[in-house]
Design a protein around this motif. Sequence first.
Motif, PDB file in Angstrom:
ATOM      1  N   SER A 169      52.570  55.386  84.198  1.00 33.88           N
ATOM      2  CA  SER A 169      52.988  53.995  84.202  1.00 33.88           C
ATOM      3  C   SER A 169      51.790  53.142  84.595  1.00 33.88           C
ATOM      4  CB  SER A 169      54.142  53.775  85.187  1.00 33.88           C
ATOM      5  OG  SER A 169      53.740  54.112  86.509  1.00 33.88           O
ATOM      6  N   GLY A 170      51.958  51.838  84.501  1.00 33.59           N
ATOM      7  CA  GLY A 170      50.871  50.956  84.876  1.00 33.59           C
ATOM      8  C   GLY A 170      51.170  49.520  84.515  1.00 33.59           C
ATOM      9  N   THR A 171      50.130  48.714  84.555  1.00 35.97           N
ATOM     10  CA  THR A 171      50.233  47.290  84.275  1.00 35.97           C
ATOM     11  C   THR A 171      49.141  46.895  83.296  1.00 35.97           C
ATOM     12  OG1 THR A 171      51.090  46.874  86.499  1.00 35.97           O
ATOM     13  CG2 THR A 171      50.224  44.981  85.296  1.00 35.97           C
ATOM     14  N   VAL A 172      49.469  45.997  82.396  1.00 34.15           N
ATOM     15  CA  VAL A 172      48.478  45.489  81.443  1.00 34.15           C
ATOM     16  C   VAL A 172      47.670  44.390  82.135  1.00 34.15           C
ATOM     17  CG1 VAL A 172      48.120  44.399  79.201  1.00 34.15           C
ATOM     18  CG2 VAL A 172      49.991  46.047  79.502  1.00 34.15           C
ATOM     19  N   LEU A 173      46.378  44.648  82.308  1.00 32.35           N
ATOM     20  CA  LEU A 173      45.505  43.707  83.014  1.00 32.35           C
ATOM     21  C   LEU A 173      44.831  42.725  82.074  1.00 32.35           C
ATOM     22  CD1 LEU A 173      43.699  46.184  85.459  1.00 32.35           C
ATOM     23  CD2 LEU A 173      45.781  44.843  85.874  1.00 32.35           C
ATOM     24  N   GLN A 174      44.609  43.150  80.842  1.00 35.47           N
ATOM     25  CA  GLN A 174      43.906  42.298  79.880  1.00 35.47           C
ATOM     26  C   GLN A 174      44.416  42.597  78.486  1.00 35.47           C
ATOM     27  OE1 GLN A 174      39.394  42.530  78.524  1.00 35.47           O
ATOM     28  NE2 GLN A 174      39.484  41.573  80.552  1.00 35.47           N
ATOM     29  N   PHE A 175      44.651  41.554  77.706  1.00 40.44           N
ATOM     30  CA  PHE A 175      45.154  41.736  76.345  1.00 40.44           C
ATOM     31  C   PHE A 175      44.622  40.578  75.505  1.00 40.44           C
ATOM     32  CE2 PHE A 175      48.024  41.743  72.783  1.00 40.44           C
ATOM     33  CZ  PHE A 175      48.426  43.068  72.629  1.00 40.44           C
TER      34      PHE A 175
END
Length: 289
Positions: free
Chosen positions: A80-86
């Motif tokens: 799992s994780g978090t999107v830091l940059q897109f």
Amino acid sequence: MAESPSPSSSSASRPVTEGRIEKVTDGWVLAFDKQLDYPTAHIWDVLTNPQKVEQWLGPIHPDWELGKEYTLEKGGSGVSGTVLQFNPRSSLQITWDDELGEESVLDWQVLESDGGALLAFRAHSDTSDFLAEGSAGWQGIMDAFAAVAAGEPPPEAEQGDWEALRDAYSREFDVSPTMGKVVENPDGKGLEFERWYRGTAEDVSAALEASSGNLGVGEEAVTEVRDDGGLVKLHVRQRVEGGTVEDTAALMAAWHLALDSAAIRLEGDTPHPNSHRLRALEALYRAAL
């Protein structure tokens, strides 16, 4: 950076490492730069389209979205994780929290290059644990990405291919293997671990004895400690004939934790093994057996 075995680009006896491992001020970086003869828009679609991502990495829920959390199914376990940059058609950065509680930061950049696209991948970690295994795993993932970009199914490989590639990364970049394995010997089935430590052979032996004793392993094992030019290489071998998968996984997890604890002792600290990590290691080895 625990990463399940994935197809490698080479099934030859001397596999070629396509990535590189770099030591930086705050940890380690695993880097791949892959030239692909397709427009950047197509590569970005393969990188972020959930239907395409499932083919080369695994199912993600929900879609990657800036600032949002995600989960991903990979190799029978989940991360799992978090999107830091897109940044569309340009860059994607995420945190990667594996089943052992280790966190890495992964980023991809899609750059125009030689009439096609250069896919630059970086995995940032503050520890060298699983670095050799992760390098071999991510090389397979990069190969799978290239196959999906070409409209082809990802390549398949034998477990031995992944192990040979892991060992090649260890040798080339001077990083220790982390995971143990089960092997067939003339006298039966056994488990094997290899770890590399900085220190003296005497200190490594003492740290191992203290750690294995605390975790109740070692009495039936054969250990070899060898000084290889200032780098002490430790080999552990133990028969596991007749044990169930659960028994073998539990034994391998206990040895894994003991070897981790030995490294902590060599750094002058006191290890504090916890039951959560032990259970997570058992699940990791159970899935690999």
